[in-house]
Design a protein around this motif. Structure first.
Motif, PDB file in Angstrom:
ATOM      1  N   UNK A  82     -31.776   3.095 -22.507  1.00 45.40           N
ATOM      2  CA  UNK A  82     -32.081   2.100 -23.541  1.00 45.40           C
ATOM      3  C   UNK A  82     -33.014   1.000 -23.050  1.00 45.40           C
ATOM      4  N   UNK A  83     -32.878   0.625 -21.779  1.00 49.54           N
ATOM      5  CA  UNK A  83     -33.771  -0.382 -21.218  1.00 49.54           C
ATOM      6  C   UNK A  83     -35.211   0.124 -21.208  1.00 49.54           C
ATOM      7  N   UNK A  84     -35.397   1.391 -20.825  1.00 49.66           N
ATOM      8  CA  UNK A  84     -36.739   1.959 -20.831  1.00 49.66           C
ATOM      9  C   UNK A  84     -37.310   2.009 -22.253  1.00 49.66           C
ATOM     10  N   UNK A  85     -36.468   2.348 -23.227  1.00 46.95           N
ATOM     11  CA  UNK A  85     -36.933   2.388 -24.617  1.00 46.95           C
ATOM     12  C   UNK A  85     -37.382   1.001 -25.055  1.00 46.95           C
ATOM     13  N   UNK A  86     -36.593  -0.019 -24.732  1.00 40.16           N
ATOM     14  CA  UNK A  86     -36.955  -1.389 -25.104  1.00 40.16           C
ATOM     15  C   UNK A  86     -38.295  -1.788 -24.496  1.00 40.16           C
ATOM     16  N   UNK A  87     -38.507  -1.431 -23.238  1.00 45.07           N
ATOM     17  CA  UNK A  87     -39.767  -1.774 -22.581  1.00 45.07           C
ATOM     18  C   UNK A  87     -40.932  -0.998 -23.194  1.00 45.07           C
ATOM     19  N   UNK A  88     -40.694   0.268 -23.558  1.00 46.51           N
ATOM     20  CA  UNK A  88     -41.739   1.061 -24.211  1.00 46.51           C
ATOM     21  C   UNK A  88     -42.127   0.437 -25.553  1.00 46.51           C
ATOM     22  N   UNK A  89     -41.134   0.007 -26.308  1.00 45.79           N
ATOM     23  CA  UNK A  89     -41.389  -0.632 -27.606  1.00 45.79           C
ATOM     24  C   UNK A  89     -42.186  -1.913 -27.419  1.00 45.79           C
ATOM     25  N   UNK A  90     -41.783  -2.700 -26.444  1.00 48.94           N
ATOM     26  CA  UNK A  90     -42.464  -3.965 -26.177  1.00 48.94           C
ATOM     27  C   UNK A  90     -43.917  -3.748 -25.763  1.00 48.94           C
ATOM     28  N   UNK A  91     -44.144  -2.776 -24.899  1.00 44.81           N
ATOM     29  CA  UNK A  91     -45.502  -2.504 -24.420  1.00 44.81           C
ATOM     30  C   UNK A  91     -46.393  -1.966 -25.534  1.00 44.81           C
ATOM     31  N   UNK A  92     -45.817  -1.151 -26.415  1.00 44.28           N
ATOM     32  CA  UNK A  92     -46.619  -0.535 -27.462  1.00 44.28           C
ATOM     33  C   UNK A  92     -46.867  -1.485 -28.636  1.00 44.28           C
ATOM     34  N   UNK A  93     -45.804  -2.177 -29.071  1.00 45.38           N
ATOM     35  CA  UNK A  93     -45.924  -2.971 -30.296  1.00 45.38           C
ATOM     36  C   UNK A  93     -46.097  -4.457 -30.108  1.00 45.38           C
ATOM     37  N   UNK A  94     -45.824  -4.943 -28.886  1.00 48.19           N
ATOM     38  CA  UNK A  94     -45.913  -6.378 -28.655  1.00 48.19           C
ATOM     39  C   UNK A  94     -44.790  -7.124 -29.360  1.00 48.19           C
ATOM     40  N   UNK A  95     -44.917  -8.417 -29.410  1.00 52.68           N
ATOM     41  CA  UNK A  95     -43.897  -9.230 -30.050  1.00 52.68           C
ATOM     42  C   UNK A  95     -42.852  -9.717 -29.063  1.00 52.68           C
ATOM     43  N   UNK A  96     -41.776 -10.224 -29.592  1.00 55.95           N
ATOM     44  CA  UNK A  96     -40.717 -10.840 -28.787  1.00 55.95           C
ATOM     45  C   UNK A  96     -39.487  -9.939 -28.746  1.00 55.95           C
ATOM     46  N   UNK A  97     -39.066  -9.543 -27.539  1.00 58.20           N
ATOM     47  CA  UNK A  97     -37.873  -8.723 -27.355  1.00 58.20           C
ATOM     48  C   UNK A  97     -36.918  -9.435 -26.399  1.00 58.20           C
ATOM     49  N   UNK A  98     -35.720  -9.672 -26.869  1.00 57.66           N
ATOM     50  CA  UNK A  98     -34.667 -10.205 -26.007  1.00 57.66           C
ATOM     51  C   UNK A  98     -33.790  -9.022 -25.605  1.00 57.66           C
ATOM     52  N   UNK A  99     -33.938  -8.592 -24.367  1.00 54.39           N
ATOM     53  CA  UNK A  99     -33.200  -7.425 -23.898  1.00 54.39           C
ATOM     54  C   UNK A  99     -31.857  -7.875 -23.349  1.00 54.39           C
ATOM     55  N   UNK A 100     -30.768  -7.393 -23.975  1.00 52.03           N
ATOM     56  CA  UNK A 100     -29.423  -7.860 -23.644  1.00 52.03           C
ATOM     57  C   UNK A 100     -28.626  -6.715 -23.014  1.00 52.03           C
ATOM     58  N   UNK A 101     -28.329  -6.795 -21.709  1.00 50.24           N
ATOM     59  CA  UNK A 101     -27.598  -5.706 -21.041  1.00 50.24           C
ATOM     60  C   UNK A 101     -26.091  -5.772 -21.286  1.00 50.24           C
ATOM     61  N   UNK A 102     -25.508  -4.631 -21.575  1.00 49.71           N
ATOM     62  CA  UNK A 102     -24.051  -4.494 -21.691  1.00 49.71           C
ATOM     63  C   UNK A 102     -23.574  -3.573 -20.575  1.00 49.71           C
ATOM     64  N   UNK A 103     -22.275  -3.455 -20.432  1.00 48.54           N
ATOM     65  CA  UNK A 103     -21.728  -2.639 -19.354  1.00 48.54           C
ATOM     66  C   UNK A 103     -21.896  -1.146 -19.616  1.00 48.54           C
ATOM     67  N   UNK A 104     -22.030  -0.775 -20.871  1.00 48.25           N
ATOM     68  CA  UNK A 104     -22.170   0.644 -21.214  1.00 48.25           C
ATOM     69  C   UNK A 104     -22.945   0.784 -22.511  1.00 48.25           C
ATOM     70  N   UNK A 105     -23.423   1.994 -22.744  1.00 48.31           N
ATOM     71  CA  UNK A 105     -24.115   2.270 -23.985  1.00 48.31           C
ATOM     72  C   UNK A 105     -23.209   2.112 -25.191  1.00 48.31           C
ATOM     73  N   UNK A 106     -21.938   2.435 -25.026  1.00 45.29           N
ATOM     74  CA  UNK A 106     -20.989   2.306 -26.136  1.00 45.29           C
ATOM     75  C   UNK A 106     -20.832   0.847 -26.553  1.00 45.29           C
ATOM     76  N   UNK A 107     -20.770  -0.053 -25.565  1.00 45.23           N
ATOM     77  CA  UNK A 107     -20.654  -1.474 -25.879  1.00 45.23           C
ATOM     78  C   UNK A 107     -21.915  -1.983 -26.575  1.00 45.23           C
ATOM     79  N   UNK A 108     -23.064  -1.530 -26.105  1.00 43.50           N
ATOM     80  CA  UNK A 108     -24.319  -1.921 -26.741  1.00 43.50           C
ATOM     81  C   UNK A 108     -24.409  -1.421 -28.167  1.00 43.50           C
ATOM     82  N   UNK A 109     -23.875  -0.239 -28.424  1.00 44.88           N
ATOM     83  CA  UNK A 109     -23.861   0.324 -29.771  1.00 44.88           C
ATOM     84  C   UNK A 109     -22.958  -0.496 -30.691  1.00 44.88           C
TER      85      UNK A 109
END
Length: 320
Positions: free
Chosen positions: A161-188
Motif C-alpha cells: 500500500x505504501x508503494x501504491x500511495x507513492x505511485x499515485x503521488x508521483x503520477x497525479x501530484x497533489x497532497x498525500x498524507x500517508x498514514x501507516x498502520x500495523x497491518x493492512x487489515x487495520x488500514x482497511x
C-alpha cells in the motif's frame, strides 16, 4: 595387488554416483515451507494451499512453519542459513525484494536465497469507503489537489500500500498524507470508518468488505482484471499504467541446493497450481495462480526490483 585394485575402484565409482542417487530419491522425508508471517494472513493461506498440492505431486508431506518477524526477514534468514539439501524452502512475499532497499542492514546476502518458482499474485485493489464520492483514479487525483488532499492508509513503510500511495503521488501530484498502520487489515478498517480517504490492499483482504458493501473498489493495480472482481477496471485501463504492483508469493531455496531438486520442486509447484483443487480455493478469494519456469520467476524478480527501486529512492523510504 590386482585383487585390491578392483574393490578400491568399485568404491570410487559408487561414491561418484552418491549425489545423483540422493537427488533421484528426493524427497525421502518431509519438506518444510517457512512462511515469514504469522498464521491467517494471505501469504500463510497461499503457502498452506500450495503445500497441500505440492505434497500430492511429490508424494511426500510438506509442512508449513510460521516464522514471523522483521517484515519477513527473520523467516528468510532462517532459510538462507539452512542446509541446501532440498528440505527447507522459503515462501516469500514482495518484501524479499523491498526489504534490502529500505533496511539499513540485512542478516543475509541477496544471493543466499535462489528463486524456485512464482506461486500466486493478488492484485492490489485501491478502495474507498462505500459512501465516498471518489469513483475512479481520476477522482482521487482531483481530491489530492484540493486543500484537504488525500489521507491514505498503509500497512507500514515499504508495504505494498505504501508503494501504491507513492505511485499515485508521483503520477497525479497533489497532497498525500500517508498514514501507516500495523497491518493492512487495520488500514482497511480506517477506510471503512472514514478515518482516512483511501487505501490499497491485496484482493484477498478487501473482497469480503467489497462484497459486504463496506468498501468501493476504484481500480486494480495489476496488468489485467482478476477473476473474482471482473467489473473492477485496472489502473492501466484508466490511463495510468505506471500504477502497477501486486501482492505476490514465491518459493526460494538456500543457495547451493542441487539444480535437479530446484527443477523438480518447480515442476511440482506448477502442477499443483494447475489443479482444480488448488485453483478452487484461491481464485474465488482474488488470488491468481501464476505457474511458470524458474527462468520466468527470475526475470519477474529482476523486473520488480528495477521498477520499485527508483520509487524507494525518490520517496526516501526508510524502515520504521
Amino acid at each position: 595387488m590386482r585383487f585390491l585394485i578392483k574393490p578400491f575402484f568399485a568404491i570410487l565409482v559408487s561414491l561418484a554416483f552418491l549425489p545423483v542417487q540422493a537427488e533421484e530419491v528426493w524427497p525421502n522425508h518431509p519438506v518444510k515451507f517457512i512462511v515469514g508471517f504469522g498464521p491467517g494472513g494471505a501469504n500463510d493461506l497461499v503457502a498452506r494451499v500450495v503445500a497441500e498440492g505440492v505434497s500430492k505431486q511429490l508424494n511426500q508431506t510438506v509442512i508449513v512453519e510460521n516464522k514471523p518477524g522483521a517484515g519477513s526477514t527473520l523467516g528468510a534468514d532462517i532459510v538462507a542459513k539452512s542446509a541446501p539439501d532440498g528440505y527447507t524452502f522459503f515462501v516469500s512475499a514482495g518484501g524479499i525484494i523491498t526489504n534490502p532497499m529500505i533496511k539499513s542492514s540485512m542478516p543475509y546476502k541477496e544471493g543466499d536465497l535462489v528463486p524456485v518458482g512464482l506461486l500466486t499474485i493478488s492484485p492490489s485493489i485501491i478502495v474507498v469507503s462505500s459512501d465516498s464520492k471518489i469513483n475512479s483514479i481520476k477522482d482521487l487525483f482531483a481530491q489530492a489537489k484540493t486543500p484537504k488532499g488525500i489521507n491514505f492508509s498503509t500497512a507500514g513503510t515499504g508495504s505494498t500500500p505504501h508503494f501504491v500511495a507513492e505511485m499515485l503521488s508521483m503520477k497525479g501530484g497533489g497532497k498525500y498524507e500517508i498514514i501507516p498502520y500495523k497491518s493492512g487489515s487495520e488500514g482497511m478498517v480506517a477506510v471503512i470508518s472514514n478515518q482516512v480517504d483511501a487505501t490499497s490492499e491485496a484482493s484477498v483482504v478487501v473482497i469480503p468488505q467489497i462484497q459486504g458493501g463496506k468498501l468501493k473498489p476504484i481500480a486494480s493495480t495489476w496488468s489485467k482484471r482478476i477473476t473474482a472482481l471482473p467489473n473492477v477496471p485496472t489502473a492501466k485501463e484508466q490511463g495510468y499504467p505506471e500504477i502497477f504492483i501486486g501482492h505476490w508469493a514465491g518459493v526460494f531455496a538456500p543457495k547451493g541446493t542441487p539444480d535437479a531438486i530446484l527443477e523438480k520442486m518447480n515442476q511440482a509447484i506448477n502442477a499443483a497450481l494447475k489443479t482444480t483443487a488448488v485453483q478452487s480455493r484461491l481464485i474465488p478469494q482474488g488470488i491468481e495462480p501464476a505457474p511458470g519456469s524458474r527462468a520466468v520467476f527470475t526475470k519477474f524478480l529482476g523486473d520488480e526490483k528495477a521498477r520499485l527501486e527508483p520509487i524507494v529512492r525518490r520517496s526516501n523510504m526508510k524502515e520504521d
